[in-house]
Design an enzyme around this catalytic site. Sequence first.
Site, PDB file in Angstrom:
ATOM      1  N   CYS A   1      19.673   8.023  63.413  1.00 32.51           N
ATOM      2  CA  CYS A   1      21.035   7.843  63.899  1.00 32.51           C
ATOM      3  C   CYS A   1      21.133   8.498  65.278  1.00 32.51           C
ATOM      4  O   CYS A   1      20.676   9.625  65.467  1.00 32.51           O
ATOM      5  CB  CYS A   1      22.008   8.503  62.924  1.00 32.51           C
ATOM      6  SG  CYS A   1      23.612   7.753  62.835  1.00 32.51           S
TER       7      CYS A   1
ATOM      8  N   MET B   1      28.500   4.917  60.703  1.00 29.31           N
ATOM      9  CA  MET B   1      27.829   5.948  59.912  1.00 29.31           C
ATOM     10  C   MET B   1      28.597   7.267  59.996  1.00 29.31           C
ATOM     11  O   MET B   1      28.701   7.996  59.021  1.00 29.31           O
ATOM     12  CB  MET B   1      26.375   6.143  60.361  1.00 29.31           C
ATOM     13  CG  MET B   1      25.488   4.936  60.108  1.00 29.31           C
ATOM     14  SD  MET B   1      25.589   4.243  58.427  1.00 29.31           S
ATOM     15  CE  MET B   1      25.118   5.630  57.434  1.00 29.31           C
TER      16      MET B   1
ATOM     17  N   ASP C   1      34.371  20.297  45.714  1.00 32.19           N
ATOM     18  CA  ASP C   1      33.999  21.712  45.726  1.00 32.19           C
ATOM     19  C   ASP C   1      35.223  22.609  45.574  1.00 32.19           C
ATOM     20  O   ASP C   1      35.176  23.614  44.851  1.00 32.19           O
ATOM     21  CB  ASP C   1      33.258  22.056  47.024  1.00 32.19           C
ATOM     22  CG  ASP C   1      32.852  23.517  47.065  1.00 32.19           C
ATOM     23  OD1 ASP C   1      32.148  23.964  46.128  1.00 32.19           O
ATOM     24  OD2 ASP C   1      33.242  24.214  48.014  1.00 32.19           O
TER      25      ASP C   1
END
Length: 169
Positions: free
Chosen positions: A87, A122, A137
């Site tokens: 990337c 992306m 989390d």
Amino acid sequence: MSDDATPDADRDDDLTHTDEAGDVQMVNVGEKPDSSRRAVARGTIHLTESTVEAVRGNELKKGDVLATARVGAVQAVKHTWETIPMCHQIPITNVDTEFTVSEDRIHLEVAVETTGKTGCEMEALEGVTTGLNVVWDMVKAAEKDATGGYPDTRITDVEVVTKEKTVLQ
């Protein structure tokens, strides 16, 4: 496949990230014209209704879930080139994050803008997945069942919603 590649019957001839010897390589975008680009991705985290209520009321011990997830999403966008092989590092010109809280889920949409030679889908996907992972989390103590599992918690429907490109003159 690069964002300008088109599929055809003989895909082996069109591989953009692998050379003849099978070695992985980054695509050279140096000759492409600069473009204004925007990509939007979204995804959903499913939670128990009580956890969503705790998120709404800012009642979780770890702190403000959505504010923390927003920071995580933006950080992920800026660091995509470090986590996705091949990337390109691109100049991020803007990141917008939008959370929608429902009864038993939280939706996250991330829009990324850049000006350059390659797209930013992306980066938008990384923002969504990391933002939703941060939510997980932050709420995991509330979501955990008696055996330590997460039977009601899952991330789904991660997708690119739109991708725009305008060549600059």
